[in-house]
Design a protein around this motif. Structure first.
Motif, PDB file in Angstrom:
ATOM      1  N   TYR A  70      78.376  34.529 139.740  1.00 23.39           N
ATOM      2  CA  TYR A  70      78.170  35.508 139.057  1.00 23.39           C
ATOM      3  C   TYR A  70      77.888  35.270 137.530  1.00 23.39           C
ATOM      4  N   MET A  71      76.850  35.544 137.024  1.00 20.59           N
ATOM      5  CA  MET A  71      76.500  35.077 135.736  1.00 20.59           C
ATOM      6  C   MET A  71      76.756  36.131 134.637  1.00 20.59           C
ATOM      7  N   THR A  72      77.004  35.562 133.426  1.00 19.72           N
ATOM      8  CA  THR A  72      77.233  36.569 132.387  1.00 19.72           C
ATOM      9  C   THR A  72      76.542  36.396 131.011  1.00 19.72           C
ATOM     10  N   LEU A  73      76.203  37.162 130.154  1.00 24.02           N
ATOM     11  CA  LEU A  73      75.974  36.983 128.722  1.00 24.02           C
ATOM     12  C   LEU A  73      77.051  36.936 127.603  1.00 24.02           C
ATOM     13  N   PHE A  74      77.036  36.126 126.738  1.00 25.16           N
ATOM     14  CA  PHE A  74      77.604  36.302 125.596  1.00 25.16           C
ATOM     15  C   PHE A  74      77.337  37.509 124.658  1.00 25.16           C
ATOM     16  N   PHE A  75      78.460  38.383 124.512  1.00 24.70           N
ATOM     17  CA  PHE A  75      78.030  39.644 123.744  1.00 24.70           C
ATOM     18  C   PHE A  75      77.258  39.516 122.627  1.00 24.70           C
ATOM     19  N   ARG A  76      76.275  40.362 122.264  1.00 25.38           N
ATOM     20  CA  ARG A  76      75.775  40.201 120.774  1.00 25.38           C
ATOM     21  C   ARG A  76      75.574  41.655 120.452  1.00 25.38           C
TER      22      ARG A  76
END
Length: 336
Positions: A70-76
């Motif tokens: 289950y993939m995630t993005l690095f917060f921006r």
């Protein structure tokens, strides 16, 4: 004694990339049905293309095992709603790191200006994308998580429809915050259920137990045990298994991270059995995460029996696990 765990999930996992990914991915995919994959690579995962390319590399590295990354993005703070709508089906959550607080987090958030963060957080709230947070300030190392609680409270109050996961909580203050806000949830690691700071630095320094957030006091560990063993509905297992090469751990400037992925279920079974709570292990390692995240992982049954398991000293002559060379009371006898 034998127990069966259905669809075990690790909701906070570092798989790294390159050679390290090839070593550690099969060690999680063998016994877990799925895992939430952290995005703090170099460079961090911040685009749809990076998400999908990393997922392809994980799928290849996991070998033949049934396992969903289950993939995630690095917060921006400059993600637009249009971008998040486009990437929503490719990710399960977005991970927020305070800048420089842990491994490969230099591009994280500096300060927590509500106005600066609100565009991305409002879009996430509208789209139902959960926010996972490494909740530490830059203060004194033992107080960093407790000092971060007001930031969690600010986020919970201002974005009441945003599901916020307090990652790898380590303090009694974080446990208390769980029940104050409907939209706060938490992951707890294996190592923080076992150790305190005394285990890390009370005698000779134990580099393979050094992690961030650092292990805390006995009363903090007791608070974590109470909610994990009691199957608190807002708490789930997230190993924060963080592999580093042995020469990066047994060195000046020791890297932060405890590698637990290949022994997590065995050690959790031992812990829950010791406390007479084996009936709650299924909720902690699977059912709560399914409900909180609204996911249906691929079916997998992991059978464990109460018999001696000798933990390897090292994997692929590179990564040293927690409990290296020690015996655990439970072993995995079948996974699939």
């Amino acid at each position: 004694m034998v127990i069966t765990i259905s669809d075990p999930l690790d909701m906070h996992l570092h798989l790294r990339d390159g050679d390290m990914l090839e070593i550690v991915a099969p060690l999680s995919s063998k016994t877990f049905s799925g895992a939430l994959i952290m995005p703090n690579l170099v460079p961090p995962v911040t685009t749809k293309e990076a998400v999908n390319e990393y997922k392809i590399r994980i799928e290849k590295a996991k070998k033949e095992h049934t396992f969903t990354p289950y993939m995630t993005l690095f917060f921006r703070s400059d993600y637009t709603k249009e971008f998040l709508e486009e990437v929503k089906d490719d990710i399960l959550a977005i991970k927020l790191y305070p800048a420089g607080i842990t491994t490969n987090s230099e591009g994280g958030v500096s300060g927590f200006d509500l106005e600066e963060l609100s565009s991305t957080l409002n879009a996430m709230s509208d789209l139902g994308i959960p926010l996972c947070v490494h909740g530490e300030t830059g203060g004194f190392v033992m107080d960093r998580e407790a000092e971060f609680i007001p930031i969690y409270e600010m986020l919970a109050k201002n974005f009441p429809n945003l599901k916020i996961i307090m990652e790898h909580i380590t303090t009694k203050e974080a446990v208390a915050a769980l029940d104050r806000y409907d939209n706060l949830y938490a992951t707890i690691t294996l190592h923080h259920l076992y150790i305190t700071l005394d285990d890390v630095a009370g005698g000779l320094l134990q580099p393979h137990l050094f992690c961030k957030p650092i292990a805390k006091r006995p009363e903090d560990r007791t608070a974590l045990l109470n909610v994990a063993l009691g199957a608190h509905p807002k708490v789930m297992f997230g190993s924060d298994s963080a592999p580093h090469p042995r020469n990066s751990k047994e060195a000046p400037g020791c890297a932060a991270g405890v590698f637990t992925a290949p022994i997590a279920l065995q050690a959790l079974a031992q812990l829950f059995d010791k406390h007479g709570a084996l009936e709650n292990l299924q909720s902690f390692v699977s059912d709560n995460a399914k409900r909180i995240y609204g996911i249906t992982p691929p079916s997998k049954e992991v059978v464990l029996e109460k018999s001696e398991y000798l933990v390897p000293e090292i994997y692929e002559n590179s990564v040293v696990p927690m409990f290296a060379g020690q015996s655990l009371e439970w072993r995995v006898v079948r996974a699939g």
